[in-house]
Design a protein around this motif. Sequence first.
Motif, PDB file in Angstrom:
ATOM      1  N   THR A  22      40.095  44.068  36.831  1.00 24.10           N
ATOM      2  CA  THR A  22      38.993  43.121  36.816  1.00 24.10           C
ATOM      3  C   THR A  22      39.368  41.970  37.729  1.00 24.10           C
ATOM      4  N   LEU A  23      38.483  41.658  38.684  1.00 23.21           N
ATOM      5  CA  LEU A  23      38.736  40.614  39.667  1.00 23.21           C
ATOM      6  C   LEU A  23      37.561  39.650  39.699  1.00 23.21           C
ATOM      7  N   CYS A  24      37.806  38.383  39.408  1.00 26.43           N
ATOM      8  CA  CYS A  24      36.792  37.351  39.598  1.00 26.43           C
ATOM      9  C   CYS A  24      37.037  36.733  40.963  1.00 26.43           C
ATOM     10  N   CYS A  25      35.948  36.529  41.723  1.00 20.17           N
ATOM     11  CA  CYS A  25      36.111  36.103  43.100  1.00 20.17           C
ATOM     12  C   CYS A  25      34.849  35.417  43.611  1.00 20.17           C
ATOM     13  N   GLN A  26      34.960  34.842  44.801  1.00 21.73           N
ATOM     14  CA  GLN A  26      33.834  34.184  45.459  1.00 21.73           C
ATOM     15  C   GLN A  26      33.343  35.074  46.591  1.00 21.73           C
ATOM     16  N   ILE A  27      32.036  35.275  46.657  1.00 19.72           N
ATOM     17  CA  ILE A  27      31.453  36.107  47.704  1.00 19.72           C
ATOM     18  C   ILE A  27      31.503  35.362  49.031  1.00 19.72           C
ATOM     19  N   SER A  28      32.050  36.023  50.060  1.00 20.00           N
ATOM     20  CA  SER A  28      32.117  35.447  51.403  1.00 20.00           C
ATOM     21  C   SER A  28      31.037  36.022  52.303  1.00 20.00           C
ATOM     22  N   GLN A  29      30.844  37.342  52.235  1.00 16.77           N
ATOM     23  CA  GLN A  29      29.901  38.008  53.136  1.00 16.77           C
ATOM     24  C   GLN A  29      29.465  39.343  52.534  1.00 16.77           C
ATOM     25  N   ILE A  30      28.189  39.678  52.721  1.00 18.69           N
ATOM     26  CA  ILE A  30      27.663  40.977  52.304  1.00 18.69           C
ATOM     27  C   ILE A  30      27.077  41.636  53.548  1.00 18.69           C
ATOM     28  N   MET A  38      36.629  36.271  48.430  1.00 18.40           N
ATOM     29  CA  MET A  38      37.869  35.506  48.407  1.00 18.40           C
ATOM     30  C   MET A  38      38.345  35.459  46.959  1.00 18.40           C
ATOM     31  N   THR A  39      39.595  35.848  46.745  1.00 18.99           N
ATOM     32  CA  THR A  39      40.159  35.861  45.403  1.00 18.99           C
ATOM     33  C   THR A  39      40.572  34.457  44.982  1.00 18.99           C
ATOM     34  N   ALA A  40      40.916  34.299  43.736  1.00 15.12           N
ATOM     35  CA  ALA A  40      41.296  32.995  43.194  1.00 15.12           C
ATOM     36  C   ALA A  40      42.540  32.426  43.867  1.00 15.12           C
ATOM     37  N   ASP A  41      43.408  33.284  44.405  1.00 17.60           N
ATOM     38  CA  ASP A  41      44.605  32.814  45.111  1.00 17.60           C
ATOM     39  C   ASP A  41      44.427  32.896  46.627  1.00 17.60           C
ATOM     40  N   LYS A  42      43.170  32.858  47.067  1.00 15.78           N
ATOM     41  CA  LYS A  42      42.781  32.755  48.478  1.00 15.78           C
ATOM     42  C   LYS A  42      43.032  34.003  49.309  1.00 15.78           C
ATOM     43  N   GLY A  43      43.161  35.164  48.673  1.00 13.56           N
ATOM     44  CA  GLY A  43      43.262  36.419  49.404  1.00 13.56           C
ATOM     45  C   GLY A  43      41.877  36.932  49.761  1.00 13.56           C
ATOM     46  N   GLU A  44      41.811  37.829  50.733  1.00 13.19           N
ATOM     47  CA  GLU A  44      40.540  38.428  51.127  1.00 13.19           C
ATOM     48  C   GLU A  44      40.525  39.898  50.740  1.00 13.19           C
ATOM     49  N   VAL A  45      39.458  40.309  50.063  1.00 12.83           N
ATOM     50  CA  VAL A  45      39.316  41.674  49.563  1.00 12.83           C
ATOM     51  C   VAL A  45      37.925  42.173  49.920  1.00 12.83           C
ATOM     52  N   THR A  46      37.822  43.464  50.196  1.00 12.75           N
ATOM     53  CA  THR A  46      36.532  44.105  50.417  1.00 12.75           C
ATOM     54  C   THR A  46      36.201  44.931  49.183  1.00 12.75           C
ATOM     55  N   VAL A  47      34.988  44.753  48.673  1.00 17.36           N
ATOM     56  CA  VAL A  47      34.498  45.522  47.530  1.00 17.36           C
ATOM     57  C   VAL A  47      33.489  46.526  48.072  1.00 17.36           C
ATOM     58  N   GLY A  49      31.031  50.240  47.383  1.00 16.75           N
ATOM     59  CA  GLY A  49      30.448  51.163  46.420  1.00 16.75           C
ATOM     60  C   GLY A  49      29.534  50.565  45.392  1.00 16.75           C
ATOM     61  N   GLY A  50      29.244  49.298  45.471  1.00 18.74           N
ATOM     62  CA  GLY A  50      28.356  48.686  44.488  1.00 18.74           C
ATOM     63  C   GLY A  50      26.916  49.114  44.689  1.00 18.74           C
ATOM     64  N   ALA A  51      26.192  49.322  43.593  1.00 18.90           N
ATOM     65  CA  ALA A  51      24.808  49.791  43.682  1.00 18.90           C
ATOM     66  C   ALA A  51      23.796  48.687  43.372  1.00 18.90           C
ATOM     67  N   THR A  52      24.184  47.682  42.615  1.00 11.30           N
ATOM     68  CA  THR A  52      23.241  46.625  42.253  1.00 11.30           C
ATOM     69  C   THR A  52      23.510  45.378  43.097  1.00 11.30           C
ATOM     70  N   PRO A  53      22.487  44.548  43.287  1.00 11.00           N
ATOM     71  CA  PRO A  53      22.647  43.378  44.165  1.00 11.00           C
ATOM     72  C   PRO A  53      23.582  42.316  43.595  1.00 11.00           C
ATOM     73  N   TYR A  54      24.216  41.634  44.515  1.00  8.02           N
ATOM     74  CA  TYR A  54      25.038  40.479  44.165  1.00  8.02           C
ATOM     75  C   TYR A  54      24.165  39.245  44.284  1.00  8.02           C
ATOM     76  N   GLU A  55      24.334  38.326  43.338  1.00  6.50           N
ATOM     77  CA  GLU A  55      23.556  37.093  43.333  1.00  6.50           C
ATOM     78  C   GLU A  55      24.491  35.928  43.078  1.00  6.50           C
ATOM     79  N   GLY A  56      24.246  34.806  43.710  1.00  8.32           N
ATOM     80  CA  GLY A  56      25.065  33.626  43.501  1.00  8.32           C
ATOM     81  C   GLY A  56      26.344  33.666  44.327  1.00  8.32           C
ATOM     82  N   ARG A  57      27.264  32.781  43.981  1.00  7.82           N
ATOM     83  CA  ARG A  57      28.511  32.626  44.738  1.00  7.82           C
ATOM     84  C   ARG A  57      29.695  33.374  44.139  1.00  7.82           C
ATOM     85  N   PHE A  58      29.696  33.550  42.818  1.00  2.00           N
ATOM     86  CA  PHE A  58      30.862  34.111  42.144  1.00  2.00           C
ATOM     87  C   PHE A  58      30.492  35.398  41.415  1.00  2.00           C
ATOM     88  N   VAL A  59      31.469  36.301  41.318  1.00  8.12           N
ATOM     89  CA  VAL A  59      31.227  37.593  40.703  1.00  8.12           C
ATOM     90  C   VAL A  59      32.507  38.082  40.015  1.00  8.12           C
TER      91      VAL A  59
END
Length: 106
Positions: A22-30, A38-47, A49-59
């Motif tokens: 489980t990763l809580c993070c801030q959306i940078s780009q879709i 961007m992860t809580a410790d400032k790393g960059e990750v690509t997510v 395979g998601g099927a439903t829309p992302y909304e807001g800044r955090f997920v």
Amino acid sequence: MEDPIPRVNFETMQRYHGKKVTLCCQISQIENGQVRVMTADKGEVTVVGGATPYEGRFVEVLGTVANPNTIQEIEHTNLSDNFSLDMYNELVKLSHKDAYMGMFST
């Protein structure tokens, strides 16, 4: 019974290749079905395979670590725009100490 699913940041995610996290993070780009976060410790990750829309800044993403920088999404939850990544990072650091292992897993 399934194994607990650990909460991670970029640093701790590296320990769980092929495992659910489980990763809580801030959306940078879709773009093109991929979500850069961007992860809580400032790393960059690509997510991917998601099927439903992302909304807001955090997920909060539940997914499998595909490689050191990628999570294959199982599902996600949109979080409030006032979510604190700093506090989440402190939770992750505590949850990975021997005295607290498993206490903060989902």
